[in-house]
Design an enzyme around this catalytic site. Sequence first.
Site, PDB file in Angstrom:
ATOM      1  N   ASN A  10       1.031  -0.880   0.008  1.00  0.00           N
ATOM      2  CA  ASN A  10      -0.060  -0.014   0.012  1.00  0.00           C
ATOM      3  C   ASN A  10       1.050   1.473   0.433  1.00  0.00           C
ATOM      4  OD1 ASN A  10      -1.714   2.422   0.644  1.00  0.00           O
ATOM      5  ND2 ASN A  10      -2.813   0.783   1.590  1.00  0.00           N
ATOM      6  N   HIS A 250       2.672   2.217   5.417  1.00  0.00           N
ATOM      7  CA  HIS A 250       2.932   0.293   4.791  1.00  0.00           C
ATOM      8  C   HIS A 250       4.492   0.182   4.197  1.00  0.00           C
ATOM      9  CE1 HIS A 250      -1.939  -0.495   4.893  1.00  0.00           C
ATOM     10  NE2 HIS A 250      -1.470   0.588   5.262  1.00  0.00           N
TER      11      HIS A 250
END
Length: 262
Positions: A10, A250
């Site tokens: 992500n 992330h």
Amino acid sequence: MAPMKIATWNVNSIKARLPRVLEWLAEAKPDVALLQELKVTDEAFPYEPIEELGYNTAVHGQKTYNGVAILSKRPIEDVQRGLPGDDGDDQARYIEAVVDTVRVASIYLPNGNPTDSEKYPYKLTWMDRLVEHARDLLMHEEALVLGGDYNIIPEDRDCYDPPGFASDALCLPESRARWRQLLYLGLTEAFRARHPDLTAYSYWDYQGGAWQKDNGVRIDHLLLSPQAADRLGEVDIDRTPRGRERPSDHTPVWCEIDDEAL
DNA sequence: ATGGTAGGAAGCCTA
């Protein structure tokens, strides 16, 4: 042939993260990269610098929010955009394609917070649709890797503060029950399969020095069909990109899928 | 200490 390295990340805006993504592709050299939270339309995706590194691209973009992509050094075939099961759902959270002998999907599962808003039931019904679609895909009895930001903390040991997250949409029983429904279908979670006793995280909040304190959660996952799990090689979480300048919150998770046995 | 940080859009929403 060398094993196929498949990573999920992500990136929290492909535009803001482009330097981080390009250096990671050049260093980690995944054969397939499953990206989430692009936050761009298909037209605004930065195809050129990524294709210059030898990647083919399949994008399912959206302005401002969501957006998912599949990058691959090998040809990308049979691209499917959107998760089946609700024609009225216009959020770009799912893209699926075939690369060589493996069907892959890039998944951005709804966060679901706050849980007293419509976001939580949307998450749960989206997960129900994912369970149904995974059931269909498993009927093909082929190598399948469903990777992405699942926004699910599978167990308390995947969280730095279980009591603090107990009422969060990432942990609530209804969310975790649907996660287990995916596992009960016969899907194998790659990181936990390879590292049964490890605590490791894939996301750290930007706030409160979470990265420096290692206040993380493990919410980015790779789910494998039996035919993919039989070929599973190494699995790891690459913490390097999270420690760099202007990082995503992330960090990438990757696995190797070995060649088919003769 | 119901704050704090980051991204995108446009003067708030999402995470």
